[in-house]
Scaffold this motif. Structure first.
Motif, PDB file in Angstrom:
ATOM      1  N   VAL A 258      22.997  32.795  30.479  1.00 24.44           N
ATOM      2  CA  VAL A 258      23.426  31.654  31.210  1.00 24.44           C
ATOM      3  C   VAL A 258      23.177  30.266  30.393  1.00 24.44           C
ATOM      4  CG1 VAL A 258      23.038  30.027  33.175  1.00 24.44           C
ATOM      5  CG2 VAL A 258      22.850  32.587  33.588  1.00 24.44           C
ATOM      6  N   ALA A 259      22.078  30.114  29.629  1.00 23.85           N
ATOM      7  CA  ALA A 259      21.829  29.096  28.936  1.00 23.85           C
ATOM      8  C   ALA A 259      22.976  29.032  27.628  1.00 23.85           C
ATOM      9  CB  ALA A 259      20.482  29.111  28.323  1.00 23.85           C
ATOM     10  N   ARG A 260      23.525  30.014  27.281  1.00 23.03           N
ATOM     11  CA  ARG A 260      24.443  30.036  26.221  1.00 23.03           C
ATOM     12  C   ARG A 260      25.910  30.008  26.678  1.00 23.03           C
ATOM     13  NH1 ARG A 260      21.663  35.020  22.885  1.00 23.03           N
ATOM     14  NH2 ARG A 260      19.572  34.186  22.870  1.00 23.03           N
ATOM     15  N   MET A 261      26.065  29.957  28.044  1.00 26.92           N
ATOM     16  CA  MET A 261      27.436  30.106  28.445  1.00 26.92           C
ATOM     17  C   MET A 261      28.232  28.809  28.345  1.00 26.92           C
ATOM     18  SD  MET A 261      29.893  31.897  29.640  1.00 26.92           S
ATOM     19  CE  MET A 261      29.096  33.299  30.386  1.00 26.92           C
ATOM     20  N   PRO A 262      27.608  27.639  28.527  1.00 28.73           N
ATOM     21  CA  PRO A 262      28.430  26.477  28.066  1.00 28.73           C
ATOM     22  C   PRO A 262      28.923  26.127  26.819  1.00 28.73           C
ATOM     23  CG  PRO A 262      26.765  25.808  29.536  1.00 28.73           C
ATOM     24  CD  PRO A 262      26.405  27.161  29.255  1.00 28.73           C
ATOM     25  N   ALA A 263      28.098  26.634  25.972  1.00 27.22           N
ATOM     26  CA  ALA A 263      28.508  26.635  24.394  1.00 27.22           C
ATOM     27  C   ALA A 263      29.664  27.731  23.984  1.00 27.22           C
ATOM     28  CB  ALA A 263      27.233  26.732  23.418  1.00 27.22           C
ATOM     29  N   PHE A 264      29.380  28.772  24.571  1.00 22.18           N
ATOM     30  CA  PHE A 264      30.322  29.865  24.495  1.00 22.18           C
ATOM     31  C   PHE A 264      31.664  29.466  24.944  1.00 22.18           C
ATOM     32  CE2 PHE A 264      32.675  33.422  25.845  1.00 22.18           C
ATOM     33  CZ  PHE A 264      32.524  34.457  24.760  1.00 22.18           C
ATOM     34  N   MET A 265      31.682  28.741  26.141  1.00 25.20           N
ATOM     35  CA  MET A 265      33.071  28.553  26.737  1.00 25.20           C
ATOM     36  C   MET A 265      33.878  27.779  25.855  1.00 25.20           C
ATOM     37  SD  MET A 265      31.809  28.210  30.849  1.00 25.20           S
ATOM     38  CE  MET A 265      33.313  27.933  31.405  1.00 25.20           C
TER      39      MET A 265
ATOM     40  N   GLY B 293      46.681  41.919  19.908  1.00 29.05           N
ATOM     41  CA  GLY B 293      45.706  42.139  21.009  1.00 29.05           C
ATOM     42  C   GLY B 293      44.380  42.936  20.406  1.00 29.05           C
ATOM     43  N   ALA B 294      44.542  43.667  19.425  1.00 36.29           N
ATOM     44  CA  ALA B 294      43.496  44.500  18.634  1.00 36.29           C
ATOM     45  C   ALA B 294      42.694  43.454  18.038  1.00 36.29           C
ATOM     46  CB  ALA B 294      43.740  45.345  17.752  1.00 36.29           C
ATOM     47  N   ALA B 295      43.482  42.406  17.206  1.00 34.23           N
ATOM     48  CA  ALA B 295      42.601  41.404  16.368  1.00 34.23           C
ATOM     49  C   ALA B 295      41.671  40.293  17.482  1.00 34.23           C
ATOM     50  CB  ALA B 295      43.413  40.688  15.538  1.00 34.23           C
ATOM     51  N   ILE B 296      42.414  39.992  18.458  1.00 39.06           N
ATOM     52  CA  ILE B 296      41.778  39.009  19.400  1.00 39.06           C
ATOM     53  C   ILE B 296      40.879  39.651  20.214  1.00 39.06           C
ATOM     54  CG2 ILE B 296      42.388  37.406  21.276  1.00 39.06           C
ATOM     55  CD1 ILE B 296      45.232  37.142  20.378  1.00 39.06           C
ATOM     56  N   ASN B 297      41.106  40.823  20.563  1.00 43.57           N
ATOM     57  CA  ASN B 297      39.956  41.544  21.253  1.00 43.57           C
ATOM     58  C   ASN B 297      38.758  41.568  20.313  1.00 43.57           C
ATOM     59  OD1 ASN B 297      41.481  42.173  23.398  1.00 43.57           O
ATOM     60  ND2 ASN B 297      41.817  44.312  22.742  1.00 43.57           N
ATOM     61  N   ALA B 298      38.767  41.928  19.067  1.00 47.10           N
ATOM     62  CA  ALA B 298      37.612  42.105  18.263  1.00 47.10           C
ATOM     63  C   ALA B 298      37.069  40.602  18.068  1.00 47.10           C
ATOM     64  CB  ALA B 298      38.094  42.588  16.844  1.00 47.10           C
ATOM     65  N   PHE B 299      37.764  39.664  17.996  1.00 50.81           N
ATOM     66  CA  PHE B 299      37.233  38.216  17.804  1.00 50.81           C
ATOM     67  C   PHE B 299      36.528  37.971  18.875  1.00 50.81           C
ATOM     68  CE2 PHE B 299      37.716  33.679  18.213  1.00 50.81           C
ATOM     69  CZ  PHE B 299      37.313  33.145  16.788  1.00 50.81           C
ATOM     70  N   VAL B 300      36.913  38.087  20.118  1.00 48.24           N
ATOM     71  CA  VAL B 300      36.263  37.692  21.191  1.00 48.24           C
ATOM     72  C   VAL B 300      34.998  38.426  21.582  1.00 48.24           C
ATOM     73  CG1 VAL B 300      36.359  37.434  23.985  1.00 48.24           C
ATOM     74  CG2 VAL B 300      38.376  36.695  22.506  1.00 48.24           C
ATOM     75  N   HIS B 301      35.110  39.664  21.402  1.00 51.74           N
ATOM     76  CA  HIS B 301      34.134  40.570  21.456  1.00 51.74           C
ATOM     77  C   HIS B 301      32.897  40.510  20.625  1.00 51.74           C
ATOM     78  CE1 HIS B 301      36.665  43.522  24.246  1.00 51.74           C
ATOM     79  NE2 HIS B 301      36.502  42.471  25.047  1.00 51.74           N
ATOM     80  N   ASP B 302      33.494  39.988  19.330  1.00 51.64           N
ATOM     81  CA  ASP B 302      32.221  39.730  18.199  1.00 51.64           C
ATOM     82  C   ASP B 302      31.603  38.503  18.790  1.00 51.64           C
ATOM     83  OD1 ASP B 302      32.954  42.184  16.809  1.00 51.64           O
ATOM     84  OD2 ASP B 302      34.088  40.820  15.502  1.00 51.64           O
ATOM     85  N   ALA B 303      32.292  37.743  19.277  1.00 45.47           N
ATOM     86  CA  ALA B 303      31.480  36.401  19.611  1.00 45.47           C
ATOM     87  C   ALA B 303      30.622  36.719  21.083  1.00 45.47           C
ATOM     88  CB  ALA B 303      32.607  35.252  20.072  1.00 45.47           C
ATOM     89  N   VAL B 304      30.971  37.287  21.800  1.00 40.77           N
ATOM     90  CA  VAL B 304      30.035  37.969  22.793  1.00 40.77           C
ATOM     91  C   VAL B 304      28.980  38.392  22.434  1.00 40.77           C
ATOM     92  CG1 VAL B 304      30.188  39.222  25.100  1.00 40.77           C
ATOM     93  CG2 VAL B 304      32.124  38.087  24.475  1.00 40.77           C
ATOM     94  N   VAL B 305      28.950  39.412  21.690  1.00 41.36           N
ATOM     95  CA  VAL B 305      27.725  40.276  21.141  1.00 41.36           C
ATOM     96  C   VAL B 305      26.827  39.245  20.284  1.00 41.36           C
ATOM     97  CG1 VAL B 305      27.058  42.095  19.577  1.00 41.36           C
ATOM     98  CG2 VAL B 305      28.951  42.259  21.079  1.00 41.36           C
ATOM     99  N   ALA B 306      27.626  38.330  19.634  1.00 37.86           N
ATOM    100  CA  ALA B 306      26.731  37.395  18.886  1.00 37.86           C
ATOM    101  C   ALA B 306      25.794  36.458  19.722  1.00 37.86           C
ATOM    102  CB  ALA B 306      27.734  36.450  17.933  1.00 37.86           C
ATOM    103  N   ALA B 307      26.267  36.259  20.937  1.00 39.89           N
ATOM    104  CA  ALA B 307      25.738  35.343  21.840  1.00 39.89           C
ATOM    105  C   ALA B 307      24.808  36.307  22.696  1.00 39.89           C
ATOM    106  CB  ALA B 307      26.781  34.475  22.333  1.00 39.89           C
ATOM    107  N   GLY B 308      24.747  37.428  22.357  1.00 44.82           N
ATOM    108  CA  GLY B 308      23.739  38.308  23.282  1.00 44.82           C
ATOM    109  C   GLY B 308      24.217  38.735  24.407  1.00 44.82           C
ATOM    110  N   GLY B 309      25.442  38.818  24.558  1.00 42.87           N
ATOM    111  CA  GLY B 309      26.241  39.167  25.850  1.00 42.87           C
ATOM    112  C   GLY B 309      26.853  40.805  25.940  1.00 42.87           C
ATOM    113  N   SER B 310      27.513  41.078  27.207  1.00 43.49           N
ATOM    114  CA  SER B 310      28.084  42.010  27.415  1.00 43.49           C
ATOM    115  C   SER B 310      29.705  41.948  27.216  1.00 43.49           C
ATOM    116  CB  SER B 310      27.695  42.719  28.673  1.00 43.49           C
ATOM    117  OG  SER B 310      28.448  43.626  29.077  1.00 43.49           O
ATOM    118  N   ILE B 311      30.368  42.846  26.837  1.00 46.40           N
ATOM    119  CA  ILE B 311      31.787  42.832  26.840  1.00 46.40           C
ATOM    120  C   ILE B 311      32.703  43.325  28.359  1.00 46.40           C
ATOM    121  CG2 ILE B 311      32.059  43.346  24.533  1.00 46.40           C
ATOM    122  CD1 ILE B 311      32.835  46.078  25.306  1.00 46.40           C
ATOM    123  N   SER B 312      31.546  43.818  29.139  1.00 45.58           N
ATOM    124  CA  SER B 312      32.213  43.867  30.454  1.00 45.58           C
ATOM    125  C   SER B 312      30.927  43.580  31.288  1.00 45.58           C
ATOM    126  CB  SER B 312      32.285  45.440  30.824  1.00 45.58           C
ATOM    127  OG  SER B 312      32.544  45.680  31.956  1.00 45.58           O
TER     128      SER B 312
END
Length: 479
Positions: A355-362, A410-429
């Motif tokens: 939660v603390a990292r969500m504002p910056a992620f958004m 799609g594949a490139a954007i998926n990888a971009f977003v999911h990499d950012a999620v993992v870098a923030a310590g998150g889950s892709i689902s």
């Protein structure tokens, strides 16, 4: 494809309504809710009892026939769509739609897998209780699917996901055995928690046939408010302010980018902005009381929002003056996905980060995506309080062929977003599951230990691989 001789063996286990083989009747159930995945199936099996499910699974195990469980077919990740080669049969739980028992004194409802969520809501209301999980597909989503995907929704902040609301489960395991776990035991230390393994397993470990679900007292009074804020960081500050002033009576807290609000106002008739000021971000907040304690939720929410305005956390705010207006506020939130679809092609991501990292992620990930993929626009909305938002990357304005854009980018954007999620310590689902849409990405991004555990559990429960094939578990080489 599965031959007629196999179909006839399943037909012998069921009544006249228990099997569907007409191509036109099967067709609506071969495509996922978003229209991205398409499969084939020679038949839909429609049992009306747990015993019939057990007989079907026993025969399927003997013949090596894969089964794809299906409820309301509202999966957002292709989790209930059969494979395209016709190698599996659909196992529909929709006829198993009985509420076996419901009790105000026990705060418990025992529902079969095919019970529609809104039907449970109505039944609970009749006894002065409620089931505190709701989502946009409540009129078609079924209990079995919600349990199998560990569904979330708009009330997770206070009540948790489906995992927190399930007290017991009945299921048919891949060998046809019936797991009888409906007793709502508060203490049970008989080893591995089979119930929790089945919740969120997306039908890959067995077929959920019924669940014991926790009810809570009906809402005695509620207040729904709308606030405009400068940023997701201010939205989080408003959440913490509301929690400090209102405690656990904060039932819902949704954050919406202004462009998302604009799409609703453009495409959904009868909607209007709840506040006079159009701000960069918006917050929808609900405060509920389950008793008649005073001051009431409206007075308490008004005081909290007034303090937020004085402190500069919020820029403008309004409180619904009646139930019709409260529902109008919520209609905006619940129409966001429909409005986004009407706006044009987009890639949608159901993700969570701390939660603390969500504002910056958004904000940061949206800006980074727009730089990396010129012409796209990115924004998000969702359940800020539990760290789950729906992040969308929209195709450049004027894109006429959405599928072609998705195929190309799609594949490139998926990888971009999911990499950012993992870098923030998150889950892709966060709440929609993995299904088949995210299976390869899970294989790419999950740790070796997680992948090993997932595959080992699957192999132990379902050595033949007949339970919802090619869902959730990454294939060899995908991780």
């Amino acid at each position: 494809m599965i031959g007629q001789d196999i179909i006839d063996q399943f037909r012998a286990l069921l009544d006249a309504r228990g099997i569907v083989t007409g191509a036109d009747d099967i067709a609506p159930w071969l495509t996922d809710w978003r229209g991205r995945f398409h499969g084939q199936a020679a038949a839909i099996l429609q049992p009306d009892s747990t015993e019939q499910v057990a007989a079907i699974v026993t025969l399927a195990a003997r013949l090596g026939v894969p089964l794809v469980p299906q409820g309301g077919n509202t999966s957002m990740v292709g989790g209930a769509t059969p494979p395209p080669d016709g190698s599996a049969l659909i196992l529909s739980l929709r006829r198993m739609n009985r509420i076996r028992s419901i009790s105000a004194s026990d705060n418990l409802a025992v529902c079969e897998a095919g019970v529609i969520l809104s039907t449970l809501h109505d039944a609970a209301a009749e006894i002065g209780r409620r089931f505190p999980l709701s989502l946009g597909a409540k009129g078609s989503a079924t209990i079995g699917g919600l349990v199998s995907t560990n569904a979330g929704g708009t009330q997770v902040l206070r009540h948790g996901t489906m995992r927190a609301l399930v007290e017991g489960i009945e299921a048919v395991l891949p060998d046809g055995g019936i797991f009888e776990g409906l007793d709502a035991l508060k203490k049970d230390n008989r080893g591995y928690d089979i119930k929790q393994l089945l919740i969120g397993a997306e039908g890959t470990l067995g077929i959920i046939t019924a669940a014991s679900l926790r009810l809570v007292p009906a809402i005695a009074a509620r207040a729904v408010g709308w606030a405009g804020v400068r940023s997701p960081a201010d939205a989080l500050a408003l959440l913490r302010h509301a929690e400090a002033r209102l405690g656990d009576s904060v039932e819902g807290f949704e954050v919406i980018a202004d462009d998302g609000l604009g799409h609703v106002l453009s495409h959904i008739p009868g909607t209007r902005c709840p506040i006079e000021t159009r701000t960069p971000w918006h917050v929808l907040i609900e405060v509920d009381h389950d008793s008649g304690r005073q001051p009431g939720p409206g007075e308490r929410l008004e005081s909290a929002l007034a303090e937020a305005l004085d402190q500069g956390i919020a820029l403008d705010a309004a409180i619904a003056v009646n139930e019709a207006q409260a529902e109008a506020f919520w209609r905006i939130r619940e129409s966001l996905s429909e409005a986004e679809r009407a706006q044009g092609p987009a890639l949608q991501y159901d993700i969570s980060v701390p939660v603390a990292r969500m504002p910056a992620f958004m904000t940061d990930t949206a800006a980074a995506a727009e730089r990396a993929f010129p012409g796209t626009t990115a924004s998000s909305f969702g359940h800020l309080g539990d760290g789950n938002v729906h992040f969308h990357v929209r195709a450049p304005k004027g894109t006429a062929d959405g599928p072609a854009w998705i195929a190309a980018q799609g594949a490139a954007i998926n990888a971009f977003v999911h990499d950012a999620v993992v870098a923030a310590g998150g889950s892709i689902s966060a709440e929609h599951g993995i299904g088949q849409m995210k299976r390869a990405e899970l294989g790419r991004l999950a740790s070796p230990a997680r992948l090993h555990a997932l595959r080992a559990i699957k192999a132990a429960f379902d050595p033949q691989g007949i339970m919802n094939p090619d869902k959730l578990i990454p294939r060899p080489g995908e991780g």
